[in-house]
Design a protein around this motif. Structure first.
Motif, PDB file in Angstrom:
ATOM      1  N   LEU A 378       0.701  -1.037   0.044  1.00 21.35           N
ATOM      2  CA  LEU A 378      -0.186  -0.025  -0.088  1.00 21.35           C
ATOM      3  C   LEU A 378       0.833   1.347  -0.079  1.00 21.35           C
ATOM      4  CD1 LEU A 378      -2.717   1.298   0.190  1.00 21.35           C
ATOM      5  CD2 LEU A 378      -2.800   1.067   2.639  1.00 21.35           C
ATOM      6  N   VAL A 379       1.937   1.410   0.826  1.00 20.93           N
ATOM      7  CA  VAL A 379       2.462   2.535   0.856  1.00 20.93           C
ATOM      8  C   VAL A 379       3.480   2.503  -0.477  1.00 20.93           C
ATOM      9  CG1 VAL A 379       4.954   3.564   2.012  1.00 20.93           C
ATOM     10  CG2 VAL A 379       3.184   2.209   3.413  1.00 20.93           C
ATOM     11  N   ARG A 380       3.981   1.550  -1.004  1.00 20.41           N
ATOM     12  CA  ARG A 380       4.757   1.575  -2.356  1.00 20.41           C
ATOM     13  C   ARG A 380       3.836   2.184  -3.266  1.00 20.41           C
ATOM     14  NH1 ARG A 380       5.654  -2.387  -6.518  1.00 20.41           N
ATOM     15  NH2 ARG A 380       3.419  -2.741  -6.305  1.00 20.41           N
ATOM     16  N   ASN A 381       2.498   1.726  -3.550  1.00 23.42           N
ATOM     17  CA  ASN A 381       1.523   2.054  -4.240  1.00 23.42           C
ATOM     18  C   ASN A 381       1.222   3.607  -4.123  1.00 23.42           C
ATOM     19  OD1 ASN A 381       1.615  -0.429  -5.800  1.00 23.42           O
ATOM     20  ND2 ASN A 381      -0.410  -1.174  -4.812  1.00 23.42           N
ATOM     21  N   GLY A 382       0.996   3.877  -2.947  1.00 20.92           N
ATOM     22  CA  GLY A 382       0.802   5.380  -2.614  1.00 20.92           C
ATOM     23  C   GLY A 382       2.000   6.294  -3.169  1.00 20.92           C
ATOM     24  N   LEU A 383       3.297   5.644  -2.934  1.00 19.13           N
ATOM     25  CA  LEU A 383       4.297   6.521  -3.638  1.00 19.13           C
ATOM     26  C   LEU A 383       4.293   6.570  -5.087  1.00 19.13           C
ATOM     27  CD1 LEU A 383       7.222   5.424  -1.571  1.00 19.13           C
ATOM     28  CD2 LEU A 383       6.304   7.752  -1.305  1.00 19.13           C
ATOM     29  N   LEU A 384       3.893   5.580  -5.705  1.00 21.44           N
ATOM     30  CA  LEU A 384       3.799   5.707  -7.112  1.00 21.44           C
ATOM     31  C   LEU A 384       2.647   6.528  -7.878  1.00 21.44           C
ATOM     32  CD1 LEU A 384       4.462   1.854  -8.302  1.00 21.44           C
ATOM     33  CD2 LEU A 384       5.811   3.958  -8.449  1.00 21.44           C
ATOM     34  N   LEU A 385       1.454   6.505  -7.028  1.00 19.84           N
ATOM     35  CA  LEU A 385       0.391   7.273  -7.276  1.00 19.84           C
ATOM     36  C   LEU A 385       0.653   8.714  -7.151  1.00 19.84           C
ATOM     37  CD1 LEU A 385      -2.689   7.754  -8.032  1.00 19.84           C
ATOM     38  CD2 LEU A 385      -3.246   7.551  -5.504  1.00 19.84           C
ATOM     39  N   ALA A 386       1.519   9.037  -5.877  1.00 19.06           N
ATOM     40  CA  ALA A 386       2.020  10.492  -5.730  1.00 19.06           C
ATOM     41  C   ALA A 386       2.737  10.582  -6.788  1.00 19.06           C
ATOM     42  CB  ALA A 386       2.555  10.517  -4.226  1.00 19.06           C
ATOM     43  N   ALA A 387       3.628  10.153  -7.216  1.00 17.88           N
ATOM     44  CA  ALA A 387       4.758  10.289  -8.302  1.00 17.88           C
ATOM     45  C   ALA A 387       4.050  10.694  -9.498  1.00 17.88           C
ATOM     46  CB  ALA A 387       5.533   9.216  -8.434  1.00 17.88           C
ATOM     47  N   ALA A 388       2.892   9.760  -9.964  1.00 21.12           N
ATOM     48  CA  ALA A 388       2.160   9.943 -11.096  1.00 21.12           C
ATOM     49  C   ALA A 388       1.571  11.299 -11.316  1.00 21.12           C
ATOM     50  CB  ALA A 388       1.211   8.927 -11.370  1.00 21.12           C
TER      51      ALA A 388
END
Length: 400
Positions: A378-388
């Motif tokens: 979840l944290v990894r995907n949150g970082l990717l979403l924020a980066a996008a």
């Protein structure tokens, strides 16, 4: 009586330039040696990274040598160009398939490193992001063919400004292998450059696919396998389903189509939502293309990273090797001082480290949907979403 010191035979500027180059070579050699050691000592079983090569890829290799793409194989979900990469270890008949595959991955990695160093300098942020970021994935890059695909995308992007036909051709070859490199031509300046690049990409992709289709049977079977994919446990939708499961909802994890996926009552809804978000990302990129007015040398780089990020976070699958693509594109962005994506590139580093923590380190926890495993993803995907989101916002601000 004083003595004069003999002048140095090497100019001071040359000595200063050699320092970062030597440091880069040393860092690359040390990290790649460590990755290779991890690869050859990898354990078999869940999280056994190297089994992909000497079991799955080796089986595909035998079928391709026999004249056919894998028939009715749910794990074969790649365009025909992937067959050329799987067959490439035949160039080294004195090595085992496993050894030759790893060697080719290392060679592709070295090509990317040299290209980035030439574009941005040995002390530039781009080559160091790649050199230091890739080992965060441990030995995964040497046991997947994504480094080879990323090499085509990186070389294509770096060629766009000076040699647009070559840049387009490399993007087209990359698309024939794994589709996403076609996104690297999205940000080309309007006019003649875009026409040259897009025409070259289409010609290279068509020619390579046609050649493979003539030589091998069943070249388009991957389309049916890809369409059957569900929601992988490491995707953004998978994180939502994991939260539902942790809160007492229905759903379970099953191995299907070569990956662990969620099954249950909420999965079709999440899968449709992912497809709708992917369509929305496409429309957003199309709108940006129509509205963009200011182009710099970094715009094609920035647009490529933004596009791949958007399609990654909206995908039903976010495997750890996807971070190889993003690191390569971010490294290209950092070769230009005009890039708008520096903070995005920095966000990708912790996301890469967390990807490795999820797989292979804590993969059993991820499969079992424990709070620890699900929390890391979840944290990894949150970082990717924020980066996008940050990438799209900064690209828009810089060009529209």
């Amino acid at each position: 009586m004083t003595t004069q010191q003999a002048p140095s035979l090497v100019p001071a500027g040359s000595r200063a330039a050699a320092v970062p180059l030597l440091a880069l070579c040393g860092a690359w050699a040390a990290t790649r040696l460590g990755m290779t050691v991890l690869l050859v000592t990898d354990d078999v079983g869940i999280g056994g990274v190297s089994t992909e090569v000497y079991v799955l890829y080796a089986r595909w290799y035998g079928l391709l040598l026999g004249g056919s793409f894998p028939p009715d194989d749910p794990t074969w979900q790649y365009p025909p160009g992937a067959g050329a990469v799987i067959l490439a270890p035949a160039l080294f008949p004195w090595l085992t398939y496993f050894q030759a595959f790893a060697l080719l991955a290392l060679l592709a990695d070295a090509v990317v490193t040299v290209a980035l160093a030439r574009a941005g300098g040995a002390a530039g942020g781009g080559v160091w992001l790649w050199t230091g970021g890739l080992p965060l994935l441990l030995h995964i890059p040497l046991a997947r063919y994504d480094v080879q695909v990323t090499a085509l995308a990186v070389l294509g992007l770096l060629a766009l400004n000076g040699r647009p036909r070559l840049g387009g051709a490399l993007a087209g070859l990359g698309a024939a292998v794994k589709l996403w490199p076609l996104l690297t031509v999205l940000g080309t300046p309007r006019g003649r450059t875009t026409r040259l690049v897009w025409a070259s990409a289409a010609a290279a992709a068509t020619a390579s696919v046609a050649a493979l289709a003539l030589g091998l049977a069943r070249p388009f079977g991957f389309l049916w396998q890809q369409g059957g994919r569900g929601v992988q446990i490491e995707s953004l939708g998978g994180s939502a389903l994991a939260l539902v499961r942790l809160l007492g909802g229905a759903g379970r994890v099953e191995y299907r189509y070569g990956a662990f996926e969620f099954t249950g009552p909420h999965v079709p809804l999440v899968a449709r939502a992912s497809l709708l978000l992917t369509a929305a990302a496409f429309l957003l990129l199309l709108l940006w293309r129509l509205r963009a007015r200011r182009w710099s040398g970094a715009t094609p780089f920035d647009a490529a990273l933004c596009a791949v990020l958007l399609f990654t976070v909206t995908s039903r699958v976010i495997s750890p090797q996807y971070l190889i693509w993003l690191l390569g594109l971010a490294a290209v962005c950092l070769t230009s001082r005009h890039t708008s994506q520096r903070p995005v590139a920095l966000l990708l580093l912790p996301a890469t480290a967390l990807s490795t923590l999820a797989y292979p380190v804590l993969y059993q926890d991820v499969i079992d949907v424990t709070p620890l495993g699900s929390g890391v993803v979840l944290v990894r995907n949150g970082l990717l979403l924020a980066a996008a989101v940050l990438s799209a916002r900064r690209l828009w601000s810089a060009t529209v």
